[in-house]
Design a protein around this motif. Structure first.
Motif, PDB file in Angstrom:
ATOM      1  N   ALA A  56       5.171  15.773   3.143  1.00 14.34           N
ATOM      2  CA  ALA A  56       5.474  14.346   3.100  1.00 14.34           C
ATOM      3  C   ALA A  56       4.666  13.631   4.182  1.00 14.34           C
ATOM      4  N   GLN A 115       2.228  11.046  10.363  1.00  7.55           N
ATOM      5  CA  GLN A 115       2.967  12.310  10.347  1.00  7.55           C
ATOM      6  C   GLN A 115       2.787  12.986   9.003  1.00  7.55           C
ATOM      7  N   SER A 146       3.460  10.074   6.219  1.00 10.12           N
ATOM      8  CA  SER A 146       3.876   8.741   6.613  1.00 10.12           C
ATOM      9  C   SER A 146       2.889   8.190   7.641  1.00 10.12           C
ATOM     10  N   GLY A 147       2.860   6.860   7.757  1.00  5.72           N
ATOM     11  CA  GLY A 147       1.990   6.245   8.747  1.00  5.72           C
ATOM     12  C   GLY A 147       0.546   6.097   8.314  1.00  5.72           C
ATOM     13  N   LYS A 158       5.355   8.870  -3.932  1.00  9.93           N
ATOM     14  CA  LYS A 158       6.250   9.506  -2.963  1.00  9.93           C
ATOM     15  C   LYS A 158       5.529   9.934  -1.691  1.00  9.93           C
ATOM     16  N   ASN A 159       4.236   9.639  -1.601  1.00 11.05           N
ATOM     17  CA  ASN A 159       3.436  10.034  -0.423  1.00 11.05           C
ATOM     18  C   ASN A 159       3.582  11.533  -0.136  1.00 11.05           C
ATOM     19  N   THR A 160       3.526  12.322  -1.177  1.00 11.67           N
ATOM     20  CA  THR A 160       3.788  13.760  -1.037  1.00 11.67           C
ATOM     21  C   THR A 160       2.753  14.566  -1.815  1.00 11.67           C
TER      22      THR A 160
END
Length: 125
Positions: free
Chosen positions: A23, A3, A25-26, A76-78
């Motif tokens: 952001a 995502q 994720s995954g 922060k994966n951002t």
């Protein structure tokens, strides 16, 4: 599943600023080059900015150089897009995208592996 979720869009007057966030994720975020694209009504989606996996190299479209910057925080994966001195022609839906690569800074639109749902940016004159 993977995502990418954008946020930070909105309505701003010309000359103003916005910061978009995406952001992720995954996925193993640090294995991906990240990009920002935008699409205005009745226009093709166009490249805005790209950043390599570490954040050490960036690439900006000529139309936004000197006004926009791209950065990432792998902890922060951002990924961020700081937009200053906004113009009405910057009005568009902004999308972030992820490309599995530790070499590239940016890629052609069709080569990105994942896309977010987009966030609207409207610049009023």
């Amino acid at each position: 599943q993977v995502q990418l979720v954008e946020s930070g869009g909105g309505v701003v007057q010309a000359g103003g600023s916005l910061r978009l966030s995406c952001a992720a994720s995954g996925l193993t975020f640090s294995a991906y080059a990240m990009g920002w694209f935008r699409q205005a009504p009745e226009r093709e989606r166009e490249f805005v900015a790209g950043v390599n996996w570490s954040g050490g190299r960036t690439n900006l479209a000529d139309s936004v150089k000197g006004r926009f910057t791209i950065a990432r925080d792998n902890a922060k994966n951002t990924v961020y897009l700081q937009m200053n001195s906004l113009k009405p022609e910057d009005t568009a839906v902004y999308y972030c995208a992820a490309k599995l690569s530790r070499v590239l800074v940016a890629a052609a639109r069709g080569e990105y592996d994942y896309w977010g749902q987009g966030t609207q940016v409207t610049v009023s004159s």
